[in-house]
Design an enzyme around this catalytic site. Structure first.
Site, PDB file in Angstrom:
ATOM      1  N   THR A  10      18.232  62.001 -45.191  1.00 50.13           N
ATOM      2  CA  THR A  10      18.856  61.033 -44.296  1.00 50.13           C
ATOM      3  C   THR A  10      18.919  59.690 -45.018  1.00 50.13           C
ATOM      4  O   THR A  10      18.587  59.591 -46.205  1.00 50.13           O
ATOM      5  CB  THR A  10      18.108  60.973 -42.945  1.00 50.13           C
ATOM      6  OG1 THR A  10      18.897  60.215 -42.026  1.00 50.13           O
ATOM      7  CG2 THR A  10      16.714  60.365 -43.080  1.00 50.13           C
ATOM      8  N   GLN A  34      12.927  62.048 -38.047  1.00 48.16           N
ATOM      9  CA  GLN A  34      13.177  62.892 -39.233  1.00 48.16           C
ATOM     10  C   GLN A  34      11.823  63.310 -39.837  1.00 48.16           C
ATOM     11  O   GLN A  34      10.861  63.434 -39.097  1.00 48.16           O
ATOM     12  CB  GLN A  34      14.053  62.170 -40.262  1.00 48.16           C
ATOM     13  CG  GLN A  34      15.507  61.990 -39.849  1.00 48.16           C
ATOM     14  CD  GLN A  34      15.722  60.912 -38.812  1.00 48.16           C
ATOM     15  OE1 GLN A  34      15.375  59.778 -39.030  1.00 48.16           O
ATOM     16  NE2 GLN A  34      16.304  61.261 -37.674  1.00 48.16           N
ATOM     17  N   ASP A  68      12.006  67.808 -36.987  1.00 38.94           N
ATOM     18  CA  ASP A  68      11.843  68.769 -35.890  1.00 38.94           C
ATOM     19  C   ASP A  68      10.475  69.445 -35.875  1.00 38.94           C
ATOM     20  O   ASP A  68      10.333  70.599 -35.465  1.00 38.94           O
ATOM     21  CB  ASP A  68      12.947  69.850 -35.945  1.00 38.94           C
ATOM     22  CG  ASP A  68      14.325  69.235 -35.893  1.00 38.94           C
ATOM     23  OD1 ASP A  68      14.482  68.195 -35.235  1.00 38.94           O
ATOM     24  OD2 ASP A  68      15.246  69.795 -36.516  1.00 38.94           O
ATOM     25  N   GLU A  69       9.468  68.733 -36.297  1.00 38.67           N
ATOM     26  CA  GLU A  69       8.113  69.300 -36.336  1.00 38.67           C
ATOM     27  C   GLU A  69       7.468  69.337 -34.953  1.00 38.67           C
ATOM     28  O   GLU A  69       6.380  69.905 -34.790  1.00 38.67           O
ATOM     29  CB  GLU A  69       7.217  68.470 -37.283  1.00 38.67           C
ATOM     30  CG  GLU A  69       7.649  68.471 -38.742  1.00 38.67           C
ATOM     31  CD  GLU A  69       8.620  67.337 -39.068  1.00 38.67           C
ATOM     32  OE1 GLU A  69       9.131  66.691 -38.120  1.00 38.67           O
ATOM     33  OE2 GLU A  69       8.877  67.113 -40.269  1.00 38.67           O
ATOM     34  N   GLY A 121      16.284  64.007 -32.592  1.00 41.97           N
ATOM     35  CA  GLY A 121      16.320  64.699 -31.298  1.00 41.97           C
ATOM     36  C   GLY A 121      14.884  65.075 -31.007  1.00 41.97           C
ATOM     37  O   GLY A 121      14.351  65.999 -31.617  1.00 41.97           O
ATOM     38  N   HIS A 122      14.231  64.314 -30.142  1.00 46.21           N
ATOM     39  CA  HIS A 122      12.806  64.508 -29.876  1.00 46.21           C
ATOM     40  C   HIS A 122      12.620  65.073 -28.474  1.00 46.21           C
ATOM     41  O   HIS A 122      12.914  64.411 -27.490  1.00 46.21           O
ATOM     42  CB  HIS A 122      12.054  63.181 -30.030  1.00 46.21           C
ATOM     43  CG  HIS A 122      12.061  62.656 -31.436  1.00 46.21           C
ATOM     44  ND1 HIS A 122      11.452  61.497 -31.822  1.00 46.21           N
ATOM     45  CD2 HIS A 122      12.602  63.184 -32.576  1.00 46.21           C
ATOM     46  CE1 HIS A 122      11.623  61.313 -33.125  1.00 46.21           C
ATOM     47  NE2 HIS A 122      12.325  62.320 -33.598  1.00 46.21           N
ATOM     48  N   LYS A 157       7.442  66.237 -33.140  1.00 42.80           N
ATOM     49  CA  LYS A 157       6.908  64.871 -33.030  1.00 42.80           C
ATOM     50  C   LYS A 157       7.032  64.335 -31.608  1.00 42.80           C
ATOM     51  O   LYS A 157       6.129  63.668 -31.103  1.00 42.80           O
ATOM     52  CB  LYS A 157       7.667  63.922 -33.989  1.00 42.80           C
ATOM     53  CG  LYS A 157       7.582  64.335 -35.448  1.00 42.80           C
ATOM     54  CD  LYS A 157       8.463  63.461 -36.327  1.00 42.80           C
ATOM     55  CE  LYS A 157       9.956  63.587 -36.076  1.00 42.80           C
ATOM     56  NZ  LYS A 157      10.544  64.906 -36.414  1.00 42.80           N
TER      57      LYS A 157
HETATM   58  P1  GDP Z   1      10.965  66.604 -33.150  1.00 40.67           P
HETATM   59  O1  GDP Z   1      12.307  66.205 -33.624  1.00 40.67           O
HETATM   60  O2  GDP Z   1       9.947  66.567 -34.239  1.00 40.67           O
HETATM   61  O3  GDP Z   1      10.519  65.838 -31.940  1.00 40.67           O
HETATM   62  O4  GDP Z   1      11.077  68.130 -32.699  1.00 40.67           O
HETATM   63  P2  GDP Z   1      12.275  68.768 -31.809  1.00 40.67           P
HETATM   64  O5  GDP Z   1      12.106  68.336 -30.409  1.00 40.67           O
HETATM   65  O6  GDP Z   1      13.570  68.539 -32.454  1.00 40.67           O
HETATM   66  O7  GDP Z   1      11.974  70.304 -32.005  1.00 40.67           O
HETATM   67  C1  GDP Z   1      10.786  70.888 -31.596  1.00 40.67           C
HETATM   68  C2  GDP Z   1      11.134  72.007 -30.614  1.00 40.67           C
HETATM   69  O8  GDP Z   1      10.016  72.827 -30.450  1.00 40.67           O
HETATM   70  C3  GDP Z   1      11.461  71.504 -29.206  1.00 40.67           C
HETATM   71  O9  GDP Z   1      12.353  72.403 -28.611  1.00 40.67           O
HETATM   72  C4  GDP Z   1      10.117  71.522 -28.497  1.00 40.67           C
HETATM   73  O10 GDP Z   1      10.249  71.676 -27.089  1.00 40.67           O
HETATM   74  C5  GDP Z   1       9.506  72.754 -29.112  1.00 40.67           C
HETATM   75  N1  GDP Z   1       8.052  72.706 -29.262  1.00 40.67           N
HETATM   76  C6  GDP Z   1       7.245  71.675 -29.601  1.00 40.67           C
HETATM   77  N2  GDP Z   1       5.976  72.087 -29.762  1.00 40.67           N
HETATM   78  C7  GDP Z   1       5.988  73.415 -29.530  1.00 40.67           C
HETATM   79  C8  GDP Z   1       4.981  74.428 -29.572  1.00 40.67           C
HETATM   80  O11 GDP Z   1       3.825  74.199 -29.891  1.00 40.67           O
HETATM   81  N3  GDP Z   1       5.386  75.702 -29.298  1.00 40.67           N
HETATM   82  C9  GDP Z   1       6.667  76.016 -28.967  1.00 40.67           C
HETATM   83  N4  GDP Z   1       6.955  77.276 -28.729  1.00 40.67           N
HETATM   84  N5  GDP Z   1       7.631  75.096 -28.919  1.00 40.67           N
HETATM   85  C10 GDP Z   1       7.295  73.806 -29.206  1.00 40.67           C
HETATM   86  P1  IMO Z   2      14.181  64.558 -35.879  1.00 49.29           P
HETATM   87  O1  IMO Z   2      13.724  63.135 -35.670  1.00 49.29           O
HETATM   88  C1  IMO Z   2      16.012  67.474 -38.531  1.00 49.29           C
HETATM   89  C2  IMO Z   2      19.085  65.999 -41.273  1.00 49.29           C
HETATM   90  C3  IMO Z   2      20.499  66.474 -41.047  1.00 49.29           C
HETATM   91  C4  IMO Z   2      20.992  66.486 -42.484  1.00 49.29           C
HETATM   92  C5  IMO Z   2      20.321  65.240 -43.072  1.00 49.29           C
HETATM   93  C6  IMO Z   2      21.190  64.013 -43.079  1.00 49.29           C
HETATM   94  O2  IMO Z   2      14.654  65.216 -34.653  1.00 49.29           O
HETATM   95  O3  IMO Z   2      13.152  65.317 -36.629  1.00 49.29           O
HETATM   96  P2  IMO Z   2      21.955  62.340 -41.165  1.00 49.29           P
HETATM   97  O4  IMO Z   2      22.760  62.576 -39.921  1.00 49.29           O
HETATM   98  O5  IMO Z   2      20.617  61.762 -40.906  1.00 49.29           O
HETATM   99  O6  IMO Z   2      22.720  61.568 -42.200  1.00 49.29           O
HETATM  100  O7  IMO Z   2      21.749  63.812 -41.794  1.00 49.29           O
HETATM  101  O8  IMO Z   2      19.184  65.009 -42.272  1.00 49.29           O
HETATM  102  N1  IMO Z   2      18.446  65.374 -40.087  1.00 49.29           N
HETATM  103  C7  IMO Z   2      17.499  65.959 -39.349  1.00 49.29           C
HETATM  104  N2  IMO Z   2      16.985  67.195 -39.416  1.00 49.29           N
HETATM  105  N3  IMO Z   2      15.540  66.575 -37.624  1.00 49.29           N
HETATM  106  C8  IMO Z   2      16.030  65.332 -37.567  1.00 49.29           C
HETATM  107  O9  IMO Z   2      15.500  64.381 -36.779  1.00 49.29           O
HETATM  108  C9  IMO Z   2      17.088  64.979 -38.425  1.00 49.29           C
HETATM  109  N4  IMO Z   2      17.812  63.866 -38.614  1.00 49.29           N
HETATM  110  C10 IMO Z   2      18.621  64.112 -39.635  1.00 49.29           C
HETATM  111  O10 IMO Z   2      20.549  67.759 -40.466  1.00 49.29           O
HETATM  112  O11 IMO Z   2      20.467  67.602 -43.152  1.00 49.29           O
HETATM  113 MG    MG Z   3      14.269  66.941 -33.619  1.00 52.96          MG
END
Ligand code: GDP
Ligand code: IMO
Ligand code: MG
Length: 433
Positions: free
Chosen positions: A239, A224, A13-14, A40-41, A16
């Protein structure tokens, strides 16, 4: 530079998805190499907003070909939903999405086992996404997995499924006290998918290698993060795949020399969803501010993400295992309100005193009580950064924060994200993709 990897350096969830979507504007191909719908991107561009679980995050860029490699696991029900969301939003993906026939299918029994196992665990729950990821990869390595390409042959698929389901139902009923799953229902559902998805089947390894040889620009999309890597993460709270850069080769069937550059992505702070060690986790008001300002809820499960300070010790580790020299910091704007910021630069341990480096296998629950973060304190900027489009437009204290990260992890920060939208981003001149 024909190929570039984007890898999460923390616990996922960085941001990406946002970065991939931004970069994809200048790329021909975007490839997912591991993981499945546990990802979840989030992608946000003008009035379009998607959370991609299966589909690569480049898909809304009309010129990109998006591929899902053999190292991924596929839930066709999730894929179907995602494609219909794209269709509703009038994103034309026809002829732009391919899935390797060697990718393993997540079947209903994988999800049932993931759920039953998590419920059955007492005390040491992993907190998985319950998407069936672990059980699916287990079957792959037990050599009983069912692959996407098996749907080409209805009889073969049905016979593999029957054999597996007999075992899985036994496990579900006898060990987990659950209802058995219906063989007919699964077979009917999947033979329907066989028709629906046959045009997406491809040899993705061949496709990516050929694209590379033709000089096409390829983006590798990590899912991840490094600390969730099955081998190099905080095992067992990880994971079941290899998000780190090594996973690109095994997941796509390409040689290591075809990864030309690797970009690491890290949040300006740290989050974790699910269980497991998290030395810089905050349980106070600051943690709540990060959670609220960053809207830190899992994009896949909706769970509140645990929040804490940036951990430079773990970041240095992730930088090393991926051989990253350039990083992108996301969500800097989330820190806008804070008067004081902290970065963990070392750990104080009872056994070894102050350490700047730890072995990741020591970061287990038992040892974590012996790890106390040593913090560097920095002044907050308490101004908005969201509208900034140049480093020079950032408040002085924000630039100091970023420079401190660069020094601590010995990397160059080539871009900073300051908002959700695709264009809420600041690029350095050295960002040349
Ligand atoms: P991913 O899994 O690495 O693609 O990240 P996620 O989508 O799960 O989580 C990132 C969250 O932060 C999402 O809700 C994005 O819309 C939000 N986001 C991404 N970059 C930024 C940013 O620079 N600032 C803010 N406030 N939100 C961001
Ligand atoms: P993105 O791509 C954050 C975590 C789960 C749990 C562990 C194992 O959006 O960054 P799993 O269902 O993979 O067997 O769960 O990994 N996890 C994530 N945490 N972002 C993800 O994906 C994740 N995918 C799995 O919460 O701790
Ligand atoms: Mg995510």
């Amino acid at each position: 530079m024909p190929s570039l990897a984007v890898i999460g350096l923390q616990w996922g969830d960085e941001g990406k998805g946002k970065i991939i979507d931004y970069l994809a504007q200048g790329f021909d191909l975007v490839a997912r190499y591991q993981g499945g719908p546990n990802a979840g991107h989030t992608v946000q561009y003008k009035d379009l907003r998607f959370i991609f679980h299966q589909v690569p995050s480049g898909i809304i860029n009309p010129q990109t070909l998006c591929v899902i490699g053999a190292g991924c696991v596929i839930d066709l029900a999730t894929l179907k939903t995602e494609l219909s969301q794209l269709k509703d939003a009038k994103v034309d993906y026809q002829g732009r999405l391919y899935i390797d026939s060697k990718a393993h299918l997540i079947l209903p029994y994988h999800k049932a086992i993931d759920e039953a196992r998590e419920a059955f665990r007492t005390g040491e729950k992993i907190g998985t996404t319950l998407k069936g990821i672990g059980p699916c990869y287990e079957d792959k390595y037990a050599r009983i997995g069912i692959r996407f390409g098996d749907l080409r042959n209805e009889e073969l698929f049905s016979s593999k499924l029957k054999k597996n389901l007999a075992q899985k139902n036994f496990l579900l009923m006898e060990l987990y006290n659950q209802e058995p799953l219906s063989e007919k229902k699964i077979i009917d559902e999947y033979l329907g998918y066989a028709q629906e998805f046959k045009s997406y089947m491809a040899d993705v390894s061949e496709l990516v290698n050929t694209a590379y040889e033709q000089g096409k620009k390829i983006l590798f999309e990590g899912a991840q993060g490094t600390l969730l890597d099955i081998d190099f993460g905080t095992y067992p709270y990880v994971t079941a795949s290899s998000p780190h850069a090594g996973g690109i080769c095994t997941g796509l069937g390409i040689g290591p020399k075809r990864i030309d550059e690797i970009l690491g992505v890290a949040k300006a702070y740290t989050t974790r969803v699910g269980n497991g060690p998290f030395p810089t986790e905050l349980f106070d008001e600051t943690g709540r501010i990060l959670q609220a300002e960053g809207a830190e809820f899992g994009a896949t499960t909706g769970r509140a993400r645990r929040c804490g300070w940036l951990d430079a010790v773990l970041l240095r580790y992730a930088v090393k295992v991926n051989n990253v020299k350039k990083i992108i910091i996301t969500k800097l704007d989330v820190l806008d309100r804070l008067a004081e910021l902290k970065i963990c630069e070392a750990y104080l341990t009872k056994k070894a005193g102050v350490v700047k480096k730890i072995s990741i296998d020591l970061l287990s629950d038992a040892e974590v009580t012996d790890l106390e973060p040593v913090y560097l304190k920095l002044q907050g900027w308490q101004k908005t950064t969201q509208g900034a489009r140049k480093f020079s437009e950032l408040p002085y204290e924000a630039r100091v924060y970023l420079e401190t990260i660069e020094k601590l992890v010995d990397c160059e920060i080539v871009a900073v994200s300051v908002g959700k939208e695709r264009n809420d981003i600041i690029l350095k001149n050295s960002f040349n993709w």
